[in-house]
Design a protein around this motif. Structure first.
Motif, short mmCIF file in Angstrom:
data_model
loop_
_atom_site.label_atom_id
_atom_site.label_comp_id
_atom_site.label_asym_id
_atom_site.label_seq_id
_atom_site.Cartn_x
_atom_site.Cartn_y
_atom_site.Cartn_z
N ASN A 160 11.20 2.84 4.45
CA ASN A 160 11.56 4.35 3.82
C ASN A 160 10.42 5.16 3.54
OD1 ASN A 160 13.47 6.33 3.09
ND2 ASN A 160 13.70 5.65 1.10
N HIS A 161 9.17 4.84 4.12
CA HIS A 161 8.00 5.35 4.06
C HIS A 161 8.16 7.05 3.75
CE1 HIS A 161 3.74 6.67 4.54
NE2 HIS A 161 3.94 6.78 5.62
N TYR A 162 8.98 7.41 4.69
CA TYR A 162 8.95 8.97 5.01
C TYR A 162 9.66 9.27 3.83
CZ TYR A 162 13.75 7.98 6.57
OH TYR A 162 14.90 7.48 6.65
N GLY A 163 10.61 8.63 3.16
CA GLY A 163 11.20 9.34 2.16
C GLY A 163 10.95 8.99 0.83
N MET A 164 9.65 8.52 0.75
CA MET A 164 8.95 8.36 -0.83
C MET A 164 8.47 9.48 -1.24
SD MET A 164 6.58 5.39 -1.54
CE MET A 164 5.41 5.21 -3.02
N ARG A 165 9.22 10.26 -1.83
CA ARG A 165 8.92 11.84 -2.33
C ARG A 165 8.80 11.86 -3.88
NH1 ARG A 165 9.63 15.15 2.68
NH2 ARG A 165 9.60 13.54 4.19
N LEU A 199 3.94 13.33 -1.28
CA LEU A 199 4.34 12.32 -0.27
C LEU A 199 3.69 11.33 -0.03
CD1 LEU A 199 3.95 15.54 0.96
CD2 LEU A 199 5.23 14.58 2.89
N CYS A 200 4.06 10.12 0.40
CA CYS A 200 3.47 8.98 0.70
C CYS A 200 2.63 9.07 1.94
CB CYS A 200 4.35 7.73 0.56
SG CYS A 200 3.26 6.20 1.01
N ALA A 201 1.34 8.92 2.29
CA ALA A 201 0.57 8.97 3.30
C ALA A 201 0.22 7.56 3.87
CB ALA A 201 -0.49 9.77 3.05
N GLU A 202 0.62 6.35 3.15
CA GLU A 202 0.17 5.01 3.94
C GLU A 202 1.52 4.29 4.10
OE1 GLU A 202 -1.71 3.17 5.88
OE2 GLU A 202 -3.24 3.66 4.27
N LEU A 203 1.86 4.11 5.53
CA LEU A 203 3.08 3.19 5.80
C LEU A 203 3.37 2.21 4.89
CD1 LEU A 203 5.23 2.84 7.76
CD2 LEU A 203 3.86 1.54 9.04
N CYS A 204 4.49 2.26 4.32
CA CYS A 204 4.93 1.11 3.13
C CYS A 204 6.13 0.62 3.52
CB CYS A 204 4.82 1.83 1.87
SG CYS A 204 5.74 3.47 1.85
N GLY A 205 6.56 0.62 4.79
CA GLY A 205 7.74 0.05 5.01
C GLY A 205 8.83 0.98 5.59
N LEU A 249 0.80 -1.21 0.08
CA LEU A 249 -0.02 -0.18 -0.02
C LEU A 249 0.65 1.33 0.06
CD1 LEU A 249 -2.52 -0.86 2.87
CD2 LEU A 249 -2.84 -1.17 0.36
N HIS A 250 0.42 2.21 -0.68
CA HIS A 250 0.86 3.54 -0.56
C HIS A 250 -0.26 4.54 -0.66
CE1 HIS A 250 5.06 2.05 -1.69
NE2 HIS A 250 4.44 1.44 -2.42
N ASP A 251 0.04 5.84 -0.62
CA ASP A 251 -1.13 6.80 -0.74
C ASP A 251 -0.21 8.16 -1.42
OD1 ASP A 251 -3.85 7.50 1.24
OD2 ASP A 251 -2.54 8.95 0.22
CU LIG Z 1 4.64 5.10 2.19
#
Ligand SMILES: [Cu+2]
Ligand code: HEM
Ligand SMILES: [Cu+2]
Lengths: 597, 205, 285
Positions: free
Chosen positions: C232-237, C224-230, C189-191
């Motif tokens: 590096n979630h916070y770095g998925m830009r 940004l990614c707003a669904e926890l995806c592992g 999942l991503h967002d």
């Molecule tokens: Cu994510």
């Protein structure tokens, strides 16, 4: 309901079981370790829950250090941050709050308040605790296995939770799921006890509508839990199979590192539906006992009957029922059919009505009361404020379109901490200050209590109120660091530092609280049997703390409801539920409705 | 008296004189064990219902590939039905104070249940030999999941059954055993019902 | 007494904080003003309730504080009052829900003239796919994803050959043009979340989700990614740039198609992804 013929089998109404038939401990081990006495089990549950809760608290400090001072604490890696978030969330919701309210307060208060000698299935009750302890130990063990604890978020969404790229995919997630499954099995054993005890083991005169609201809250919460935990159980078992033997219930076709995993009929959304079918009622599993306890504590310390008792009962039952048809408000942006949004937004906002009514009734109980500003009362008022705040922000998140920009931001974090973190914890404090004298025969220290209250209350508000605004700005939740963006102003970093400092201060106040408990057990002022002049049965026991079997030779007989405070025409400002009408002194009668609806 | 009537009462008005000599206000006039079992069965029903809903949800999915139903499942179903009948026999014998009938019914009930479980395992074995692994499709996975959870509940029942048999062995009187036999019987009938629903669902898919 | 004062201070302080703090939403860059409005209405209604209830509580705490010479009232219930309060609350709920559901209806109704664009998420990067000259996106399958065909475009579908692929760069959107964002993930999942657009939606492997917007302001915004995806979630830009029509056409002209970027895959010579568990080779009916 009060008259009836029991069927032919050897039925003895459980409340009437002779003392001889009551389970008796013969050694220290069976009395205090493998005990079947609900009061001991309650203390075991509470001590375990609070201990693991302190672990959850320390994890929150670590997370806050990272968020407040990103780049400063190099020992917190992203892997660890996500493990902390996950373990913190799961510990707080399940292993602390659920266990403490139901296993702790439920076990202690239900038999005493309904006038029973013990739970109806003491052996199962004992098993329940030991399975819970095992679940806690397995959960804790997951910190120490290769790969560490799971970092999947407390929602454990697959496929991410069981795929590389998420910390703890080796063992952490397996232990987490096993622990949850055990927790549910253990809880079910306890839950059967709480429900059947309330249904079957009430003493003479304790009709349903004479039950204190605490019992109502715990009773309905237990029913919710019995019906909701199966969803987590099913989801957990299915995910365990996906992870361990390679089925693909929740695994659609996935390409990871060039490999094709899963099958074309696995569905991640299926898990989310199962999770939230459990997860939303879970909020009320924590909230309803808190509602009940607050009602009783406010009424006692304001020396006034709870306002609108019947409405309060109906609201508890109604909220409990409705909580099963709102779950998808957690899934507005999950990719489910968007038309569901209409339905779930409507049901969610409908729940606001009975919930609001409860808040009004608490405040109206204060109206024309004679309010003692005791420590339990302070915590209850603080609960009203934080619960109101969290309930109102719930309207933002329930109203589907408003939730879209806010979902998965810090606004959500602030909201649920206010409503199901801070608010229930404040009630737990209120309850501990209120019932500690019954459990130990001694009062908690007042001055330290004041300190604990003010720091906790003001501190928590200062932590979570401003946090909503980080959500408005757009800061997502579950972010190790926000880093460079064009939309978060630099001043947000200052706010984050402030929040972190407040967290540490509030944390410190809890140490004072724990010391207060430990010291007061031995050195506290003697409380006597009924220091708050309360009406409910637990305060009328022959001994304090209540001995095994709760009530001396005879079970109490109940003559009235639990809220006979300041009844006109009665001398004392309270009449215990079990006081015989002939013993009530004064010109009127405690049970005479004259002049009142 | 209905629950609504009860909940509409104004508790501050109730006449205290009602209390003396009145039995405690239990909600159901049956032993607590029975109430406990009923509540437990409600919980189990939720577990199976949710699994069946999940199953149904996936079944409607376009990529669903159903599994064959080995004929052995029919035999197993028959075994389970007879075990339920045997339990019923034990129960009515217990009611009449007939300890031989109770013993025979109980023993047959248990033996047939064990045969059922063995039969289920054999079905698994057959399916695996045919290449229907739990990993190769969601239909297969659900088949194994549903039968496994049902089987585990049966085994739980056998533990309770074992306790009754043990008590009987030690010479427990019929009267003392009657309640446990009744509870076992209810549980057996319930799990038979669950199995019939599961089986129908499996056939239907 | 002290608590009554504390309640007043907290309430007033919260209101002051609300109006004076520097933290508020980012200026909007899409048509979803109706979301902002619904949010503001919610703010007003809940804000009034919040202040009113807390002031009343503070008043009670002060007025009815303990005095030895006073006795509390005895009032089990007041059905009329409770009905009034329920009614008023219900009214408030309706006032919240109405604008909310009207806006939601708009949210779920994609306009006819919306152009489709695809967002592809995978751990932990965003890429985008725009229809080519034919105005249609080719069909895709996760199974077909390889290094040589990162989007899993079906080589047999002629619509896919001219699809424009954007990897590792900004997405550009034309100002004032409704777009339907089709969201697809090949792993977890991503967002897809752009704070200025207000709308967001999860990417779910195995399905195509969507939302629509009309960009209303030029500029470059964070994705940004707003669904926890592992981890590096916070770095998925990534970034999205809203251009006026001319600039957009200019940018579009420079982008490459599937056929140009991955000629082999587009011609159908692709290696299927490795299937991890060999058992599944057996065919079921
Ligand atoms: Cu994510
Ligand atoms: C003062 C005490 C507490 C502090 C400082 C605290 C702090 C935090 C922080 C910093 C996060 C992570 C936010 C993020 O990065 O998204 C978090 C998440 C969470 N907290 Fe707390 N928390 C506290 C108490 C509680 C309590 C009592 C509960 C019980 C309901 C709770 C439940 C949760 C949950 C469910 C999450 C979400 C975990 C996830 O995103 O998977 N917290 N908390
Ligand atoms: Cu919810």
């Amino acid at each position: 309901m009060s008259n009836g013929v029991f069927d032919d089998v050897q039925v003895i109404p459980p409340a009437e079981v002779d003392d001889v038939e009551l389970y008796h401990a013969h050694s220290f081990i069976t009395k205090y370790v493998f005990s079947q006495d609900a009061k001991i089990i309650a203390i075991q549950y509470s001590a375990t829950a609070i201990t693991i809760g302190l672990v959850g608290l320390v994890l929150s400090w670590l997370m806050r250090l990272q968020l407040g001072f990103p780049d400063t604490f190099s020992f917190i890696s992203p892997d660890q941050y996500y493990q902390f978030v996950t373990m913190h969330g799961m510990i707080m919701v399940i292993y602390l709050l659920t266990a403490l309210f139901l296993g702790g307060f439920g076990n202690y208060l239900i038999p005493l308040m309904v006038g029973a000698r013990d739970m109806v299935f003491p052996y199962l009750n004992m098993l329940s605790y030991w399975i819970y302890l095992l679940a806690v130990l397995i959960l804790t063990a997951s910190f120490f296995v290769p790969g560490g604890a799971s970092g999947a978020g407390w929602t454990l969404y697959p496929p991410q939770a069981i795929l590389p790229g998420t910390p703890g995919v080796e063992w952490g997630i397996i232990l987490m799921l096993v622990s949850l499954v055990l927790f549910i099995i253990g809880f079910t054993m306890g839950g059967l006890n709480y429900v059947v005890t309330v249904l079957q083991a009430r003493t003479r005169g304790m009709t349903l509508m004479r039950l204190p609201l605490t019992v109502w809250g715990i009773f309905v919460a237990t029913i919710l839990a019995l019906l909701a935990f199966p969803a987590l159980f099913v989801g957990g078992v299915m995910m365990l199979l996906d992870r361990v033997i390679g089925t693909s219930f929740f695994m659609p076709e996935i390409i990871q590192a060039g490999e094709l995993l899963g099958t074309d009929s696995g569905s991640p959304l299926l898990f989310q539906h199962l999770f939230w079918f459990f997860g939303h009622p879970e909020v009320y599993i924590v909230a309803l006992p808190a509602f009940g306890i607050v009602s009783d504590v406010i009424s006692t310390h304001a020396r006034k009957n709870i306002f609108g008792y019947r409405m309060m009962v109906w609201a508890i039952v109604g909220i409990g029922g409705l909580s099963f048809i709102v779950w998808a408000h957690h899934m507005y942006v999950s990719g489910m059919n968007p038309y569901f949004g209409f339905f779930f937004a409507t049901t969610t906002l409908i729940i606001a009505v009975p919930t609001a009514l409860k808040v009004y009734n608490w405040v109206l109980t204060l109206w024309k009361g004679n309010i003692h500003m005791t420590i339990p009362m302070l915590f209850c008022v603080a609960f009203i404020l934080t619960f109101l705040n969290g309930g109102l922000t719930g309207l933002f998140l329930g109203n589907v379109v408003v939730a879209v920009p806010l979902s998965d931001t810090m606004f959500v974090v602030a909201h649920f901490h206010m409503v199901m973190g801070v608010a229930p914890i404040l009630v737990i404090f209120a309850a501990i200050y209120h019932w500690f004298p019954k459990m130990s025969g001694r009062m908690l220290h007042e001055g330290w209590g004041q300190f604990h209250f003010w720091v906790t209350f003001l501190g928590s508000y200062l932590i979570y109120f401003p946090m909503h605004y980080l959500g408005f700005v757009g800061v997502p939740r579950r972010y190790y660091e926000i880093g460079e963006t064009s939309f978060v102003p630099p001043s947000a970093a200052t706010l984050n530092e402030f929040i972190t400092i407040m967290v540490l201060i509030v944390g410190f106040a809890q140490v004072v609280f724990i010391i207060n408990i430990l010291v007061s057990i031995f050195k506290g002022k003697e409380s006597g049997p009924n220091p708050w002049n309360a009406t409910t049965l637990e305060w009328q026991t022959e001994t304090t703390p209540p001995s095994h079997g709760n009530f001396g030779d005879e079970l109490p007989v109940v003559y009235r409801w639990a809220y006979a405070y300041s009844v006109p025409g009665v001398d004392a400002d309270f009449v215990p539920q079990n006081m015989h009408p002939d013993d009530v002194k004064g010109s009127g009668s405690a049970d005479d409705p004259s002049g009142h609806h | 008296m209905s629950i609504f009537h009860e909940l509409a009462k104004k508790p501050w008005l109730i006449n205290p004189a009602e209390v003396e000599g009145v039995p405690p206000p239990a909600a159901f006039f049956v032993p607590v064990g029975k109430v406990g079992l009923r509540v437990f069965l409600v919980v189990v029903t939720v577990v199976f219902t949710l699994m069946l809903i999940a199953y149904g949800d996936r079944m409607l999915f376009s990529t669903w590939r159903p599994m064959p139903e080995p004929w052995l499942l029919w035999l197993n179903t028959a075994l389970l039905i007879t075990s339920s009948l045997a339990m019923q026999w034990a129960k009515s014998s217990a009611k009449q104070g007939n300890s031989d009938g109770m013993r025979d019914g109980l023993l047959w009930g248990g033996v047939l249940t064990i045969a059922f479980l063995a039969g289920q395992l054999y079905v698994w074995q057959q399916l695996v030999d045919l290449g229907y692994y739990a990993t190769s499709g969601t239909a297969n996975a659900f088949f194994y999941l549903l039968t496994a959870i049902h089987g585990l509940h049966m085994m739980g029942g056998l533990v309770a059954w074992g306790r009754s048999v043990f008590k009987m062995w030690r010479g427990g009187a019929v009267a003392d055993l009657r309640l446990s036999v009744e509870l076992c019987t209810t549980y057996w009938h319930y799990l038979l019902l669950v199995w019939l629903v599961l089986f129908a669902m499996l056939l239907f898919s | 007494m002290v608590l009554a004062v504390a309640l007043i201070v907290l309430t007033v302080g919260s209101v002051i904080f609300h109006f004076w703090s520097p933290w508020w939403w980012t200026p909007i860059a899409s048509n979803w003003g109706s979301i902002d409005n619904a949010l503001l209405i919610t703010f007003w209604i809940t804000g009034v309730v919040y202040v009113a209830v807390l002031f009343f509580t503070a008043y009670c705490l002060y007025k009815f504080r303990y005095r030895a010479d006073r006795r509390a009232d005895y009032e089990p219930e007041n059905t009329k009052l409770e009905l009034w309060l329920s009614g008023l609350t219900a009214l408030g709920v309706v006032a919240l829900l109405t604008p909310g559901l009207i806006a939601w209806n708009e949210f779920v109704t994609v306009p006819e003239n919306a152009v489709e664009m695809e967002v592809l998420g995978k751990q932990w990067a965003w890429s985008y796919r725009l229809p080519g000259k034919d105005g249609k996106l080719g069909t895709t399958k996760t199974k077909l994803v390889t290094d040589d065909n990162p989007f899993g475009i079906n080589p047999k579908d002629p619509n896919g050959k001219d699809d424009i692929l954007i990897e590792g760069e900004n997405l550009h959107l034309p100002l004032g043009q409704p777009v339907k964002m089709l969201l697809r993930s090949t792993d977890v999942l991503h967002d897809f979340y752009v704070p200025e657009f207000r709308a967001k939606m999860d990417l779910v492997p195995g399905m195509v989700t969507y939302f629509w917007i009309t960009p209303t302001r030029t500029g470059t915004f964070d994705v940004l990614c707003a669904e926890l995806c592992g981890v590096n979630h916070y770095g998925m830009r990534s970034n999205v740039t809203v251009d006026d029509k001319a600039a957009y056409q200019k940018w579009l002209g420079k982008q490459k198609t599937f056929a140009a970027l991955y000629p082999k895959a587009a011609a159908g010579e692709q290696l299927a992804a490795v299937r991890k568990d060999s058992k599944s080779k057996q065919s079921v009916q």
